[in-house]
Design a protein around this motif. Structure first.
Motif, short mmCIF file in Angstrom:
data_model
loop_
_atom_site.label_atom_id
_atom_site.label_comp_id
_atom_site.label_asym_id
_atom_site.label_seq_id
_atom_site.Cartn_x
_atom_site.Cartn_y
_atom_site.Cartn_z
N ALA A 20 -5.05 -8.30 5.20
CA ALA A 20 -4.16 -8.11 5.67
C ALA A 20 -2.90 -8.97 4.87
N CYS B 78 0.94 -8.47 3.69
CA CYS B 78 1.78 -8.00 5.38
C CYS B 78 2.24 -9.41 5.50
N THR C 5 -1.45 -2.85 6.28
CA THR C 5 -0.48 -3.31 5.66
C THR C 5 0.54 -1.64 5.04
#
Length: 296
Positions: free
Chosen positions: A47, A52, A263
């Protein structure tokens, strides 16, 4: 972009890549490496790698390798909340990877299987945009209790919940009824095709996705090199083709898909773009040895 909270397993992966089939009662040559792993840890790292901005992770490891795992997660950009077990060693997974890059696992859950409600930190959900639960959390009784607590707290906070079922072997041992008893209120399910077939009773990928979407908000069936399909309320809403890759090890590919897909959702992507982001991360994952992004 709101933070992603991941709860589940962090383990030590021993990855053995063997070109020839395993030979019984003798030696089989292999290239062997030791890697940080675990479905939850892998998803969190992917992620971050997918963009993210803040990923939190709750997991349990043994004192034998806690510092190593914390260092690896920190280097990956993950805000890791690792409970250190003084009694149990960190879980270990032996990943046997054949010449087609397909893997089979031999698993000792160790400390990861002892993650429990006492390890819950209410502040972990503060401001989160999504809660992702690794399916390995659902197999030991203590993990199921924690999963139910986390789902309840997420519901109260208005945070959507995602579950990756993780393992047909452990799902079969647990029983699908017990799995659904814990996962009944989730918003998003991310099974691979084998898990989707087991949980839905349907063989066709789209039929499985449609059937599962009657039980959860959205069902996304991961199809490996064939891409992914998403369904909601009994209807297919998006499909994505697989991303070309030169596969060396499929360990962690599903975790990478989850990291990329979630994400994209947190960034405001629609299902089509989110599926494509998941497929891209999954393709990146099979091109490296182990379950984490190569630069981590």
């Amino acid at each position: 972009m709101k933070p992603l909270l991941v709860i589940g397993d962090v383990v030590t992966d021993i990855v053995a890549r063997h070109r020839a089939p395993l030979a019984a009662q003798t030696d089989t040559a292999a290239r062997i490496s030791v890697q940080p792993g675990g479905s939850a840890g892998n998803t969190a790292a992917w992620a971050v790698s997918s963009g993210c901005r803040e990923v939190r992770l709750l997991a349990r490891v043994g004192a034998d390798s806690a510092d190593w795992h914390r260092s690896a997660l920190t280097a990956a950009g993950v805000s890791a909340h690792l409970v250190v077990d003084q009694r149990l060693s960190t879980g270990v997974v032996i990943a046997l990877v054949d010449s087609a890059a397909e893997r089979s696992f031999v698993t000792d859950g160790g400390a990861a299987a002892a993650l429990c409600t006492a390890d819950w930190l209410p502040g972990l959900l503060a401001g989160a945009g999504l809660l992702h639960l690794s399916g390995y959390l659902f197999f030991p009784p203590a993990g199921r209790e924690l999963a139910r607590l986390a789902i309840h707290e997420a519901r109260a906070a208005g945070v959507p919940v995602c579950v990756d079922p993780a393992s047909t072997g452990f799902l079969t041992e647990l029983g699908t009824a017990s799995f659904w008893a814990t996962a009944a209120d989730v918003d998003l399910l991310l099974p691979n095709l084998a898990e989707a077939r087991l949980l839905s009773g349907e063989q066709d990928p789209e039929a499985a996705a449609r059937a599962l979407s009657h039980r959860v908000g959205t069902a996304v069936v991961k199809l490996g090199p064939d891409g992914a399909v998403a369904a909601r309320d009994g209807a297919v809403i998006a499909r994505a083709p697989g991303t070309a890759a030169r596969a060396v090890d499929s360990t962690g590919a599903g975790d990478a898909f989850a990291g990329g897909y979630l994400t994209a959702l947190l960034a405001g992507a629609d299902q089509q773009r989110a599926l494509a982001a998941g497929c891209l991360a999954g393709a990146r994952a099979v091109e490296v040895v182990g379950g984490r992004p190569e630069r981590f």
